[in-house]
Design an enzyme around this catalytic site. Sequence first.
Site: not given
Length: 685
Positions: A150, A313
């Site tokens: 991320e 995710e």
Amino acid sequence: MINSKLPKIWYGGDYNPDQWEKHVWDEDIRMFKLAGIDLATLNVFGWSKNQPNEETYDFGWLDEMMDKLHAEGIGVCLGTSTAAHPAWMARKYPDVLQVDFYGRQRKFGGRHNSCPNSPTYRKYAPLMAEKLAERYKDHPALLIWHINNEYGGAGNCYCDHCEAAFRVWLQKRYGTLAELNKAWNTGFWGHVFHDWEDIVLPSGISEEWEGENGRTRTNYQGISLDYLRFHSDSLLECYQLEYAAVRKHTPDIPITTNMMGAFKKLDYHKWAKHIDVISWDNYPTIDTPYSYTAMMHDLMRGLKDGQPVMLMEQTPSQQNWQPYNSLKRPGVMRLWSYQAVARGADTVLFFQLRRSVGACEKYHGAVIEHVGHEHTRVFEESAQLGAELQKLGDTLIDATVPAKVAILFDWENWWAVELSSGPTIALEYVNEVHKYYDALYRQGIAVDVVSVETELSNYDLVIAPVMYMVKPGVAQKLEQYVAAGGHFITTFFSGIVNESDIVQLGGYPGELRNLLGIWAEEIDALLPSQTNRMIMTERDENWKEAYECGLLCDLIHSEGAEILAVYGDDFYEGRPALTRNKFGSGTAWYLATSPEAAFLEDWLQQLCAQIGIEPLLPSLPTGIEVVIREKDSNQYLFVMNHNAADVTVDLGKRSGVELITNRSLNKENEVLAGRDVWIIKQAVK
């Protein structure tokens, strides 16, 4: 193909055995097998464990877990562990620490806490990636690399290293100070630069301040826009260093890093060119519109021209970092997983496989809950989905999502729109894009969300909401597309500036003026409590005579364009609000304001019918979503019920075998259970 070494939809997620005693590991793997899990993402935050000091590397725990998983037939998505630097590094080399918006240097803490232009970080992060690649290059469990995690998830950095790197970046972009001063319009407020060393980063102690709605405000949009480009590029360079280190030792293993949908800080279109497989993290709230989540899937799929993506995710149930962390209701996790698959995902992965016992993510849901056994609702639902994905096998792998409509989405345009010093703080680029997407979603019309660099000739309709920034060559590209028979829609606040946020003189919409056959002289900003009306001069018999509009109202003049609607109120009553311009063999529309949702549904439905773009089903009840994936000579129609209650669905002529239940569906009206999904196999005609 993402899944060449494991030819099915990968199922699993983030696993952190380094947070647990070894006696837990075997029990976890036992439950992974029960749930049908065949992929574990390891080592995302293992840097401090792998490298306890500058000289020492210790991968013993990772060796053991890689071997254990492989022995049980579970593959590994291997992280490079560089998303959080170790404490010893921050103490010994403070240049690795970020400096915040107000010039304060951070101390060790959190994650994503490294300066992207730190010499220390740029030395040790790729070194860690290379150590891992050297060690595991031949390990049979390794299926894909996961670089960092991320990127951009913390604040931007404003340290001296970044400032020096920014000057170098600017010299490469502009070549001379004369060109830079022109691009930034530095004659305003006496900001002309005569030496590169005089340039400082735009921050809370120079050109910027924190404004309304959490937005950054700035005196100089050009400077701030270039800083955002630079920051995105700086993080991309860090990724590329690790990519190169890994690729050197594993030339045939795909490499990814997880993205975050419409994440504002990084220009994902630029990043996508350097990523083998797009992966992303999907975390809608309980009240996120289903069409918004669908748009994010389509945006991610569009980054590499429709290639399948990884859902890296999602939560099995509860999240921990939103204001209200509701449970996913029974069936919702499964339904949203299939929504991802329907829109191009060839993996279904979770954060996380086992819940942490402490720190800020201990209440983030997991396949294995704190109770530690398989007798939970979440585990049972996870196991059901795992069994279904096993049954589907490789049927859907590499299937594409066909679409005849494209929506143009551009990160630099987004930055520029929301750095603007006017005309309204209420203008939010992503929201305006979503309005058009939602109108098509509700009708079951497939959409690709793509960049301005995408080849457009494959689309019958291209929509560019709020195309404020027109980059070099884009206007000519659009003219060629429409002249060849394409259909193009753009909106208010379009064609205003160039890539440096400098206004294109000669009347809005600048370079788009010839294509659209109109010019705009003023832009009225309405208060949130104000609306105007669009009075239709040409309409379908089922349309209303007038629709509400608001936010912004362009005051435009026709230069050959037909007027399809006019404003109903205020001093510009009777002025054009919607126009249509014939251009070559195609047509270009300009919608001069932001209309109510009902107008976009009515208008786009009629327009698509005229062009020959058909919805996937004859009609869609509220809460029903439809998507098609194609592979070889077959189509796979996904029909998803986001309602808690059963819904009758008119399948029209789309009969076929439902893959999960093996049931034939051949009636015009079939009942789809609440929060259930059909995957109907059909031969392509």
